[in-house]
Write an enzyme that holds these catalytic residues in place. Structure first.
Site, PDB file in Angstrom:
ATOM      1  N   CYS A   1       3.794 -12.973 -16.037  1.00 49.05           N
ATOM      2  CA  CYS A   1       2.331 -12.879 -16.085  1.00 49.05           C
ATOM      3  C   CYS A   1       1.858 -12.420 -17.471  1.00 49.05           C
ATOM      4  O   CYS A   1       2.434 -11.497 -18.054  1.00 49.05           O
ATOM      5  CB  CYS A   1       1.856 -11.896 -15.012  1.00 49.05           C
ATOM      6  SG  CYS A   1       0.055 -11.791 -14.933  1.00 49.05           S
TER       7      CYS A   1
ATOM      8  N   CYS B   1      -0.970  -5.104 -17.085  1.00 47.68           N
ATOM      9  CA  CYS B   1      -1.131  -4.030 -16.085  1.00 47.68           C
ATOM     10  C   CYS B   1       0.096  -3.114 -16.178  1.00 47.68           C
ATOM     11  O   CYS B   1       1.226  -3.578 -15.934  1.00 47.68           O
ATOM     12  CB  CYS B   1      -1.242  -4.610 -14.682  1.00 47.68           C
ATOM     13  SG  CYS B   1      -2.418  -5.974 -14.597  1.00 47.68           S
TER      14      CYS B   1
ATOM     15  N   CYS C   1       2.902  -2.927 -13.429  1.00 48.19           N
ATOM     16  CA  CYS C   1       3.424  -4.115 -12.770  1.00 48.19           C
ATOM     17  C   CYS C   1       4.719  -4.674 -13.359  1.00 48.19           C
ATOM     18  O   CYS C   1       4.820  -4.908 -14.568  1.00 48.19           O
ATOM     19  CB  CYS C   1       2.352  -5.202 -12.769  1.00 48.19           C
ATOM     20  SG  CYS C   1       2.862  -6.664 -11.828  1.00 48.19           S
TER      21      CYS C   1
ATOM     22  N   CYS D   1      -0.102 -13.375   3.442  1.00 49.35           N
ATOM     23  CA  CYS D   1      -0.721 -13.269   2.123  1.00 49.35           C
ATOM     24  C   CYS D   1       0.187 -13.856   1.051  1.00 49.35           C
ATOM     25  O   CYS D   1       1.338 -13.452   0.913  1.00 49.35           O
ATOM     26  CB  CYS D   1      -1.019 -11.791   1.826  1.00 49.35           C
ATOM     27  SG  CYS D   1      -1.799 -11.567   0.210  1.00 49.35           S
TER      28      CYS D   1
ATOM     29  N   CYS E   1      -4.414 -15.254   3.549  1.00 47.81           N
ATOM     30  CA  CYS E   1      -4.923 -14.466   2.439  1.00 47.81           C
ATOM     31  C   CYS E   1      -4.210 -14.918   1.165  1.00 47.81           C
ATOM     32  O   CYS E   1      -3.064 -15.354   1.225  1.00 47.81           O
ATOM     33  CB  CYS E   1      -4.637 -12.987   2.716  1.00 47.81           C
ATOM     34  SG  CYS E   1      -5.170 -11.897   1.383  1.00 47.81           S
TER      35      CYS E   1
ATOM     36  N   CYS F   1     -10.524  -8.328   0.422  1.00 48.27           N
ATOM     37  CA  CYS F   1      -9.489  -7.308   0.544  1.00 48.27           C
ATOM     38  C   CYS F   1      -9.418  -6.648  -0.824  1.00 48.27           C
ATOM     39  O   CYS F   1      -9.024  -7.288  -1.804  1.00 48.27           O
ATOM     40  CB  CYS F   1      -8.163  -7.966   0.916  1.00 48.27           C
ATOM     41  SG  CYS F   1      -6.753  -6.852   0.850  1.00 48.27           S
TER      42      CYS F   1
ATOM     43  N   ARG G   1      -5.179  -0.394   4.638  1.00 45.95           N
ATOM     44  CA  ARG G   1      -3.766  -0.798   4.648  1.00 45.95           C
ATOM     45  C   ARG G   1      -2.878   0.165   3.866  1.00 45.95           C
ATOM     46  O   ARG G   1      -3.123   0.410   2.680  1.00 45.95           O
ATOM     47  CB  ARG G   1      -3.648  -2.215   4.055  1.00 45.95           C
ATOM     48  CG  ARG G   1      -2.322  -2.871   4.347  1.00 45.95           C
ATOM     49  CD  ARG G   1      -2.169  -4.276   3.766  1.00 45.95           C
ATOM     50  NE  ARG G   1      -3.360  -5.090   3.698  1.00 45.95           N
ATOM     51  CZ  ARG G   1      -3.813  -5.875   4.668  1.00 45.95           C
ATOM     52  NH1 ARG G   1      -3.176  -5.953   5.809  1.00 45.95           N
ATOM     53  NH2 ARG G   1      -4.907  -6.587   4.489  1.00 45.95           N
TER      54      ARG G   1
HETATM   55  N1  SAM Z   1      -1.997 -11.140 -10.265  1.00 47.92           N
HETATM   56  C1  SAM Z   1      -2.916 -10.877  -9.260  1.00 47.92           C
HETATM   57  C2  SAM Z   1      -3.754  -9.639  -9.514  1.00 47.92           C
HETATM   58  O1  SAM Z   1      -3.360  -8.781 -10.289  1.00 47.92           O
HETATM   59  O2  SAM Z   1      -4.807  -9.523  -8.878  1.00 47.92           O
HETATM   60  C3  SAM Z   1      -2.336 -10.795  -7.869  1.00 47.92           C
HETATM   61  C4  SAM Z   1      -1.015 -10.131  -7.635  1.00 47.92           C
HETATM   62  S1  SAM Z   1      -0.938  -8.396  -8.017  1.00 47.92           S
HETATM   63  C5  SAM Z   1       0.780  -8.044  -7.822  1.00 47.92           C
HETATM   64  C6  SAM Z   1      -1.745  -7.627  -6.618  1.00 47.92           C
HETATM   65  C7  SAM Z   1      -1.894  -6.144  -6.603  1.00 47.92           C
HETATM   66  O3  SAM Z   1      -0.639  -5.523  -6.389  1.00 47.92           O
HETATM   67  C8  SAM Z   1      -2.402  -5.466  -7.848  1.00 47.92           C
HETATM   68  O4  SAM Z   1      -3.778  -5.544  -7.959  1.00 47.92           O
HETATM   69  C9  SAM Z   1      -1.962  -4.029  -7.634  1.00 47.92           C
HETATM   70  O5  SAM Z   1      -2.962  -3.298  -6.944  1.00 47.92           O
HETATM   71  C10 SAM Z   1      -0.741  -4.168  -6.745  1.00 47.92           C
HETATM   72  N2  SAM Z   1       0.476  -3.756  -7.469  1.00 47.92           N
HETATM   73  C11 SAM Z   1       1.120  -4.455  -8.414  1.00 47.92           C
HETATM   74  N3  SAM Z   1       2.195  -3.783  -8.857  1.00 47.92           N
HETATM   75  C12 SAM Z   1       2.217  -2.610  -8.182  1.00 47.92           C
HETATM   76  C13 SAM Z   1       3.081  -1.479  -8.219  1.00 47.92           C
HETATM   77  N4  SAM Z   1       4.111  -1.437  -9.034  1.00 47.92           N
HETATM   78  N5  SAM Z   1       2.818  -0.462  -7.377  1.00 47.92           N
HETATM   79  C14 SAM Z   1       1.763  -0.521  -6.548  1.00 47.92           C
HETATM   80  N6  SAM Z   1       0.910  -1.547  -6.479  1.00 47.92           N
HETATM   81  C15 SAM Z   1       1.127  -2.586  -7.287  1.00 47.92           C
HETATM   82  C1  DTB Z   2      -1.796  -4.961  -2.516  1.00 45.36           C
HETATM   83  O1  DTB Z   2      -2.770  -4.191  -2.583  1.00 45.36           O
HETATM   84  N1  DTB Z   2      -0.543  -4.578  -2.497  1.00 45.36           N
HETATM   85  C2  DTB Z   2       0.347  -5.716  -2.432  1.00 45.36           C
HETATM   86  C3  DTB Z   2      -0.641  -6.886  -2.299  1.00 45.36           C
HETATM   87  N2  DTB Z   2      -1.908  -6.264  -2.466  1.00 45.36           N
HETATM   88  C4  DTB Z   2      -0.477  -8.113  -3.084  1.00 45.36           C
HETATM   89  C5  DTB Z   2       1.269  -5.797  -3.606  1.00 45.36           C
HETATM   90  C6  DTB Z   2       2.010  -4.557  -3.848  1.00 45.36           C
HETATM   91  C7  DTB Z   2       3.004  -4.823  -4.925  1.00 45.36           C
HETATM   92  C8  DTB Z   2       3.954  -3.693  -5.059  1.00 45.36           C
HETATM   93  C9  DTB Z   2       4.921  -3.829  -6.137  1.00 45.36           C
HETATM   94  C10 DTB Z   2       5.694  -5.089  -6.144  1.00 45.36           C
HETATM   95  O2  DTB Z   2       6.553  -5.328  -5.259  1.00 45.36           O
HETATM   96  O3  DTB Z   2       5.480  -5.853  -7.100  1.00 45.36           O
HETATM   97 FE1  SF4 Z   3      -0.177  -9.993 -13.548  1.00 54.48          FE
HETATM   98 FE2  SF4 Z   3       0.950  -7.974 -12.238  1.00 54.48          FE
HETATM   99 FE3  SF4 Z   3      -1.362  -7.604 -13.459  1.00 54.48          FE
HETATM  100 FE4  SF4 Z   3      -1.270  -9.167 -11.261  1.00 54.48          FE
HETATM  101  S1  SF4 Z   3      -0.838  -6.977 -11.360  1.00 54.48           S
HETATM  102  S2  SF4 Z   3      -2.343  -9.592 -13.170  1.00 54.48           S
HETATM  103  S3  SF4 Z   3       0.785 -10.068 -11.508  1.00 54.48           S
HETATM  104  S4  SF4 Z   3       0.594  -8.098 -14.462  1.00 54.48           S
END
Ligand code: SAM
Ligand code: DTB
Ligand code: SF4
Length: 330
Positions: free
Chosen positions: A55, A59, A62, A99, A131, A191, A263
């Protein structure tokens, strides 16, 4: 006692709730939870990463951001048949919501999006609530998803407006709000929640809840994530989220958005059954499960483990129609 749904919360009011003595807060949240929901039911939502890693966003929590050196395996968009096979399996194991997540900054109007549209149609045909979480969306893209049968779109605020640029620099808090507005305009349920454990203050958490609870319509679903610390990300060495912070956050979300599904999202792998029970008591009524015991790229309890926990706690998976009933209370 059925509190009315309010969209005019003030920061002080939310702060006062958040600062209640913990047991008093949990008691009040549990009471409100029972007025709006069947407290013995938990919605099980299966999460599938349909496009993993690589990506362009930064963030800092992530593991899927291309710029950090994490151990995750990059995976291009999965074939539609593979996704539908996962959805069927999820349905067979009691899930009512499916989802699909993609590590994209935003949706582009290309063939990959056409394939997502096919996936949405296919999952909808299976009778599951569909979703997606695909990054930023335009109004037109949201409409296409809605027409394909999309039930909900996940787009988290992640943190407060004030703390946002400490965590993400490649987009703004306003970008997030704009996508949520586009989702609403298209008639898709929202959501949206966030993450705790990013180094934010209590004030930041309250500010994030204030933004959610003062939206013209509350998000129907509010994920509360505890940071899943991923090796190679800037936040890998953050301290583990304290369980009472998680309980406090869930209880406050429950009290200010009484009709929403709250959730208990990322972080369950590091919580005992007892700790998760506190979260359910505080008003959480949904969890994510993933096949192969992962969320997207981090570990998560297995479905059978979760079902054993439900049995111990006297909980059962929420049926789809029951959830829809509770969602239409407002
Ligand atoms: N890329 C898209 C976005 O950022 O909206 C969708 C996928 S992203 C993985 C969805 C959500 O997962 C993020 O908004 C964040 O709240 C959550 N998330 C991602 N990495 C995480 C982590 N390491 N721990 C907890 N929540 C996480
Ligand atoms: C949300 O709030 N939590 C989920 C879903 N929306 C997409 C993702 C959590 C991701 C946790 C870390 C990972 O496995 O990447
Ligand atoms: Fe990309 Fe992860 Fe950020 Fe979603 S949360 S925009 S997958 S870097």
């Amino acid at each position: 006692m059925k509190a009315t749904i309010r969209n005019n919360w003030t920061k002080t009011e939310i702060q006062e709730i958040y600062d209640l003595p913990l047991l008093e807060l949990v008691y009040r949240a549990a009471t409100i939870h029972r007025a709006y929901h069947r407290a013995d039911e938990v919605q099980v939502c299966t999460l599938l990463s349909v496009k993993t890693g690589g990506c362009p966003e930064d963030c800092s929590y992530c593991g899927q951001a291309a710029r950090y050196h994490t151990d995750i395996k990059v995976q291009a968009l999965l074939p539609t048949e593979t996704v539908l096979a996962h959805a069927q399996k999820a349905k067979n194991s009691g899930s009512t919501r499916f989802c699909m997540a993609a590590a994209w900054r935003e949706v582009r109007d290309n063939r990959d999006f056409d394939r997502i549209i096919d996936m949405v149609k296919g999952v909808n045909d299976l009778g599951l609530e569909v979703c997606c979480t695909l990054g930023m969306l335009t109004e037109h893209q949201a409409k296409r998803l809605q027409e394909a049968g999309l039930y909900a779109y996940n787009h988290n605020l992640d943190t407060s407006e004030q703390y946002y640029d400490e965590i993400i620099s490649t987009r703004t808090f306003d970008n997030r709000i704009n996508t949520i507005d586009n989702v609403r305009k298209a008639g898709i349920t929202v959501c949206s929640g966030g993450i705790i454990g990013l180094g934010e203050t209590h004030k930041d958490r309250i500010s994030m809840l204030l933004t959610l609870a003062t939206m013209p319509k509350h998000p129907e679903s509010v994920p509360v994530n505890a940071l899943a610390r991923v090796k190679g990300t800037p936040l890998e060495n953050n301290p583990k989220v304290d369980i009472w912070d998680m309980v406090r956050m869930i209880a406050t979300a429950r009290m200010v958005m009484p009709a929403s599904i709250v959730r208990l999202s990322a972080g369950r792998i590091e919580m005992s059954e007892t700790e998760q029970a506190w979260c359910f008591m505080a008003g959480a009524n949904s969890i994510f499960t993933g096949e192969r015991e992962t969320l997207l790229v981090t570990p998560n309890p297995g479905v059978s483990e979760d079902m054993a926990m439900f049995k111990n706690l006297g909980l059962k998976p929420m049926a789809k129609d029951v959830k829809e009933e509770s969602c239409t209370t407002y």
